[in-house]
Scaffold this active site. Structure first.
Site, PDB file in Angstrom:
ATOM      1  N   CYS A 180       3.409  13.181 -11.969  1.00 58.09           N
ATOM      2  CA  CYS A 180       3.705  12.525 -13.255  1.00 58.09           C
ATOM      3  C   CYS A 180       2.432  12.153 -13.988  1.00 58.09           C
ATOM      4  O   CYS A 180       2.398  12.169 -15.211  1.00 58.09           O
ATOM      5  CB  CYS A 180       4.590  11.309 -13.033  1.00 58.09           C
TER       6      CYS A 180
ATOM      7  N   GLU B 160       9.430   4.613 -13.861  1.00 57.30           N
ATOM      8  CA  GLU B 160       8.182   5.378 -13.814  1.00 57.30           C
ATOM      9  C   GLU B 160       8.543   6.775 -14.269  1.00 57.30           C
ATOM     10  O   GLU B 160       9.232   7.500 -13.554  1.00 57.30           O
ATOM     11  CB  GLU B 160       7.621   5.449 -12.388  1.00 57.30           C
TER      12      GLU B 160
HETATM   13  P1  NAI Z   1      15.294  13.998 -12.644  1.00 54.96           P
HETATM   14  O1  NAI Z   1      14.785  12.890 -13.471  1.00 54.96           O
HETATM   15  O2  NAI Z   1      16.593  14.617 -13.011  1.00 54.96           O
HETATM   16  O3  NAI Z   1      15.450  13.521 -11.128  1.00 54.96           O
HETATM   17  C1  NAI Z   1      14.891  12.380 -10.564  1.00 54.96           C
HETATM   18  C2  NAI Z   1      15.930  11.658  -9.719  1.00 54.96           C
HETATM   19  O4  NAI Z   1      16.971  11.166 -10.551  1.00 54.96           O
HETATM   20  C3  NAI Z   1      16.636  12.535  -8.680  1.00 54.96           C
HETATM   21  O5  NAI Z   1      16.843  11.774  -7.533  1.00 54.96           O
HETATM   22  C4  NAI Z   1      17.956  12.849  -9.350  1.00 54.96           C
HETATM   23  O6  NAI Z   1      18.975  13.148  -8.461  1.00 54.96           O
HETATM   24  C5  NAI Z   1      18.250  11.571 -10.062  1.00 54.96           C
HETATM   25  N1  NAI Z   1      19.151  11.679 -11.218  1.00 54.96           N
HETATM   26  C6  NAI Z   1      19.373  12.730 -12.022  1.00 54.96           C
HETATM   27  N2  NAI Z   1      20.256  12.427 -12.981  1.00 54.96           N
HETATM   28  C7  NAI Z   1      20.603  11.135 -12.786  1.00 54.96           C
HETATM   29  C8  NAI Z   1      21.470  10.226 -13.462  1.00 54.96           C
HETATM   30  N3  NAI Z   1      22.147  10.584 -14.537  1.00 54.96           N
HETATM   31  N4  NAI Z   1      21.573   8.965 -12.988  1.00 54.96           N
HETATM   32  C9  NAI Z   1      20.872   8.589 -11.927  1.00 54.96           C
HETATM   33  N5  NAI Z   1      20.052   9.389 -11.241  1.00 54.96           N
HETATM   34  C10 NAI Z   1      19.899  10.648 -11.669  1.00 54.96           C
HETATM   35  O7  NAI Z   1      14.184  15.095 -12.556  1.00 54.96           O
HETATM   36  P2  NAI Z   1      14.363  16.660 -12.209  1.00 54.96           P
HETATM   37  O8  NAI Z   1      15.565  17.217 -12.896  1.00 54.96           O
HETATM   38  O9  NAI Z   1      14.316  16.795 -10.756  1.00 54.96           O
HETATM   39  O10 NAI Z   1      13.065  17.249 -12.871  1.00 54.96           O
HETATM   40  C11 NAI Z   1      13.060  17.582 -14.252  1.00 54.96           C
HETATM   41  C12 NAI Z   1      11.753  17.189 -14.891  1.00 54.96           C
HETATM   42  O11 NAI Z   1      11.564  15.798 -14.783  1.00 54.96           O
HETATM   43  C13 NAI Z   1      10.516  17.780 -14.275  1.00 54.96           C
HETATM   44  O12 NAI Z   1      10.242  19.042 -14.739  1.00 54.96           O
HETATM   45  C14 NAI Z   1       9.485  16.797 -14.711  1.00 54.96           C
HETATM   46  O13 NAI Z   1       9.065  17.084 -16.022  1.00 54.96           O
HETATM   47  C15 NAI Z   1      10.208  15.491 -14.693  1.00 54.96           C
HETATM   48  N6  NAI Z   1       9.970  14.736 -13.451  1.00 54.96           N
HETATM   49  C16 NAI Z   1       9.081  13.723 -13.479  1.00 54.96           C
HETATM   50  C17 NAI Z   1       8.801  13.040 -12.338  1.00 54.96           C
HETATM   51  C18 NAI Z   1       7.840  11.934 -12.321  1.00 54.96           C
HETATM   52  O14 NAI Z   1       7.352  11.575 -11.270  1.00 54.96           O
HETATM   53  N7  NAI Z   1       7.542  11.315 -13.431  1.00 54.96           N
HETATM   54  C19 NAI Z   1       9.407  13.385 -11.062  1.00 54.96           C
HETATM   55  C20 NAI Z   1      10.379  14.425 -11.152  1.00 54.96           C
HETATM   56  C21 NAI Z   1      10.603  15.078 -12.308  1.00 54.96           C
END
Ligand code: NAI
Ligand code: MG
Length: 789
Positions: free
Chosen positions: A291, A257
């Site tokens: 999102c 997602e």
């Molecule tokens: P992110 O995608 O880095 O983090 C989401 C989850 O993934 C966190 O639990 C994080 O620790 C984990 N994660 C990070 N790198 C990983 C890896 N290489 N392998 C496995 N797990 C990993 O999102 P972040 O940095 O918190 O936010 C950055 C941008 O992402 C936001 O500005 C937004 O644009 C987007 N975002 C979108 C979301 C959604 O619901 N679609 C939710 C959060 C962020």
């Protein structure tokens, strides 16, 4: 009346934190365990910048321990049966309701979101998900008897809806008999830890749920772990892509997602006052860190200025401030990193020449706040119109015609959600199917319910959470365990190398090179090369064109140009499929001879393959108007139509074995659902497919519906997997080929379905046919429509 603060008490949440000495360990195998690294990180309250607690930083060793615990209890948990699991899920739901206030406050403190939202939206929905899935656990044996659990599930969630995302993932996973290792987001681990404590209190068997806190590296260790059978991820498209690539070819299942840039479409006859409230919910709910936020306001030109004025007036009323204040509309941004990202994008918008408007009231000086921001008359190509800002920033642009509204709405690489606002039901329901998004809200926005699936099209990811459709992310067909490591090949007729000629039947022509079939016409290969086709015993049979990248491009283009097929009713498509079957039946002996010529089997066996192919076409002709959706019972005064839609242009790499039946069993279900396909037929025995286009030609199949490119599958498959205009790909070949396809499909996040080198018996109705093919040929769109009083 002037505004007076009405703060919710933080006492209970602080007491909870104190009870843990403001330090949290990992929850592994039902126990709290210090991290192997002995390191901790801080979680802060973004509205005060003050630390709330120290959180254990899990590493690969901890992940390993958690996976081992989940694996150990798996047979017992799956074997417990649906009813016993339903009791546990019900107990969790009850506990969440009993502790709703604590959860709400803790979530607001850790994330910065207003208490009004956690109290009225997040936490009630969390309880709803556990109740709903307690029901699915109860019904699993009767409703899903052909399926079983997947195993140990690794779940990685973001910080924007910490407990809600946990619930969306854990409830269906546990209900279906899986065990879980959860990695919360590093900014917001606290409610997941409180949740773990609740699971401990109700006596959930040890190891069924494990929570390993930490940042990206912890998540990456979970993704990589060999004993995890599935990864479910919500977060950025960037990380989603990393994960897709990391597990390509491993056989791990995946649901993603991801991000969005969802359109909020306002037609001139819409009730503009309702629209304004809708916009508030669309983009200022959760500070825009959603999102599926309606972050692109598309408004019919005739009412755009009026709407902007109303919107600005409303924005002046929005209260930004302390998340625990019950009167606050907009709380704090989760972290300073996110504030910076938001501001950089806003500055970029200004730099590109667009005017940003913000209300006069200012944000509190303490804490990470960002004011609601509106950009008007933004060009569709602007960075701020294309990039996900993930903050309280709305980007508006006018449109002049309905056609332009749809074009603008779909002018994005994402496809998570859309809102359509008009008082004209005909208009609303003609726009909804044209929008490429997993959720379409008619005169409403940001509606969620456990009974409805949620998830994306395109680069917003794949898989659904919630509803019956969401369960398939956590189950696998029992049939899958019966797939073979070797292809099923027909027995070679004993007394002859070329059984067909021995039978005294004339062989088909051998003097010409079979052409490819693109856009309803025979096509010569771009490169001018051909490949020799031999029987299994090595006899020269003929030649086929050797397709290349250019031929594939032409085929994809032809598939896209064909809208006639997808616009037909299921019944009309069924008629064409029956016609295909009829024409194949007429040429039954000829197709059997071809099979016998290539495969060396007896005519009897070959005729059986043709007859099975005819039967299979009947199967999907039957399904064409019967594989329909559901009407989900969700929230009051709405119905939610869950409609399976065609994926679009689907690439199909056919198995080498069963050259006719393998082709029919994959191509026919795909087109039955309205897809156009680009097919690479059996590489070793392609002539049944090249003969087949004569059948397509005589059966009223619109040109471009089925495009056949012959050639070397291991060269053609990667081209299709990385092709930007291919929406999905099926691959039946080797383990290595499967890895490549999954890896390359991540470029545009196309849906992929590969066999990891496992073989089906195509003549078997369980392995070679059925709803699973239709599920992979469709994606579900949930359309929320006002209904009832
Ligand atoms: P992110 O995608 O880095 O983090 C989401 C989850 O993934 C966190 O639990 C994080 O620790 C984990 N994660 C990070 N790198 C990983 C890896 N290489 N392998 C496995 N797990 C990993 O999102 P972040 O940095 O918190 O936010 C950055 C941008 O992402 C936001 O500005 C937004 O644009 C987007 N975002 C979108 C979301 C959604 O619901 N679609 C939710 C959060 C962020
Ligand atoms: Mg925090």
């Amino acid at each position: 009346m002037s505004y007076g603060p009405a703060p919710e008490s933080a006492n209970a949440a602080n007491a909870f934190l104190e009870a843990h000495g403001r330090t949290f360990q990992l929850f592994i195998g039902g126990n709290w365990q210090p991290p192997a690294s002995e390191t901790y990180f801080e979680s802060i309250n973004p509205s005060t910048k003050q630390p709330l607690a120290k959180i254990a930083e899990g590493n690969a060793e901890d992940v390993d321990a958690a996976v081992a615990a989940a694996r150990e209890v798996l047979p017992a948990w799956a074997g417990l049966g649906g009813h016993q699991r339903a009791r546990y899920l019900y107990a969790i739901a009850r506990q969440i309701q009993k502790h709703a206030r604590l959860f709400s406050v803790l979530e607001s403190m850790d994330n910065g979101k207003p208490i009004r939202e956690t109290r009225d939206i997040d936490i009630p929905l969390v309880a709803r998900h556990f109740y709903h899935h307690a029901g699915w656990a109860q019904l699993m044996d009767t409703e899903l008897s052909a399926y079983k659990e997947i195993g140990v599930i690794g779940q990685i969630i973001p910080w924007n809806f910490p407990l809600l995302m946990l619930a969306w993932k854990i409830a269906p996973a546990l209900a279906m008999g899986n065990t879980v290792v959860l990695k919360p987001a590093e900014y917001t681990s606290l409610t997941a830890l409180l949740f773990a404590e609740i699971c401990q209190n109700i006596g959930l068997p040890k190891g069924v749920l494990n929570v390993v806190t930490g940042a990206g590296a912890t998540g990456a260790a979970l993704v990589k772990h060999p004993n995890v059978q599935k990864i479910a991820f919500t977060g950025s498209t960037e990380v989603g892509r990393i994960i897709r690539r990391a597990i390509a070819g491993s056989g791990k299942k995946l649901s993603l997602e991801l991000g969005g840039k969802s359109p909020f479409i306002v037609f001139e006859d819409a009730d503009l006052d309702s629209v304004v409230e809708g916009v508030v919910d669309a983009i200022w709910f959760n500070q825009g860190q959603v999102c599926c936020a309606g972050s692109r306001l598309l408004v019919e030109e005739s009412v755009s200025e009026v709407l902007y004025a109303k919107l600005k007036a409303r924005m002046e009323q929005l209260i930004v401030g302390n998340p625990l204040d019950k009167c606050v509309d907009i709380g704090a941004i989760v972290d300073k990193v996110q504030v910076k990202t938001i501001d950089e994008l806003v500055q970029k918008g200004i730099h590109e020449g667009y005017a940003a408007w913000q209300p006069t009231a200012i944000c509190p000086s303490e804490g990470y706040y960002y004011p609601p921001t509106l950009f008007t008359n933004v060009s569709p190509a602007a960075t701020i119109a294309q990039e996900e800002i993930f903050g309280p920033v709305l980007v508006a642009m006018p449109f002049r015609s309905h056609k332009e509204a749809v074009a603008l709405a779909n002018n994005t690489r994402y496809g998570l959600a859309a809102s359509v606002w008009t008082e004209d039901i005909n208009l609303a329901l003609s726009i909804a199917p044209q929008i490429k998004a997993g959720s379409v809200w008619v005169n409403c926005t940001n509606m969620f319910d456990a009974a409805s699936g949620f998830g994306g099209y395109r680069e917003s990811g794949f898989g659904r959470e919630g509803g019956r459709e969401g369960l398939f992310e956590y189950i696998q067909p029992r049939m899958e365990a019966t797939l073979s490591d070797k292809p099923f090949l027909p027995k070679i007729a004993a007394e002859s190398k070329t059984a067909a000629s021995k039978n005294g039947l004339p062989l088909p022509d051998i003097d010409r090179t079979a052409k490819m079939y693109i856009g309803g016409k025979q096509a010569r290969p771009d490169g001018g090369y051909s490949m020799v086709i031999r029987s299994r015993s090595g006899t020269y049979i003929g030649e086929v064109a050797e397709g290349n990248r250019k031929d594939l491009r032409n085929a994809v283009e032809a598939a896209h140009a064909n809208s006639a097929w997808s616009n037909m009713t299921g019944h009309a498509r069924a008629q064409v499929l029956y016609y295909i079957a009829e024409n194949l039946a007429v040429r039954r002996a000829e197709f059997a001879r071809r099979l016998a010529q290539m495969g060396g089997q007896t005519m009897e066996d070959a005729l059986l393959e043709v007859d099975t192919a005819i039967e299979r076409i009947y199967t999907y002709a039957a399904y064409a108007d019967k594989y329909d959706g559901r009407v989900h019972s969700t929230v009051l005064n709405h119905v939610t139509l869950a409609m399976p839609e065609a994926i679009g242009v689907l690439a199909i790499i056919c198995p080498d074995e069963s050259p006719l039946l393998g082709f029919v069993s994959t191509v026919i279900p795909a087109i039955a659902m309205g897809n156009s396909v680009v097919v690479v037929p059996s590489e070793t025995a392609p002539l049944s497919a090249t003969d087949f286009y004569q059948i397509l030609d005589t059966s009223d199949v619109p040109g471009g519906t089925v495009n056949i490119v012959t050639g070397k599958k291991e060269e053609l498959a990667p081209e299709l997997a990385r092709h930007d205009n291919v929406d999905g790909i099926w691959y039946f070949g080797t383990k290595e080929g499967s890895q490549k396809v999954e890896y390359l499909s991540s470029d545009n996040m196309k849906r992929s379905w590969v066999n990891y080198g496992k073989y089906r018996n195509w003549s078997d109705t369980v392995q070679g046919a059925g709803e699973i093919f239709l599920r992979h040929a469709t994606q579900i769109k949930n359309i929320w429509i006002p209904y009832g009083v």
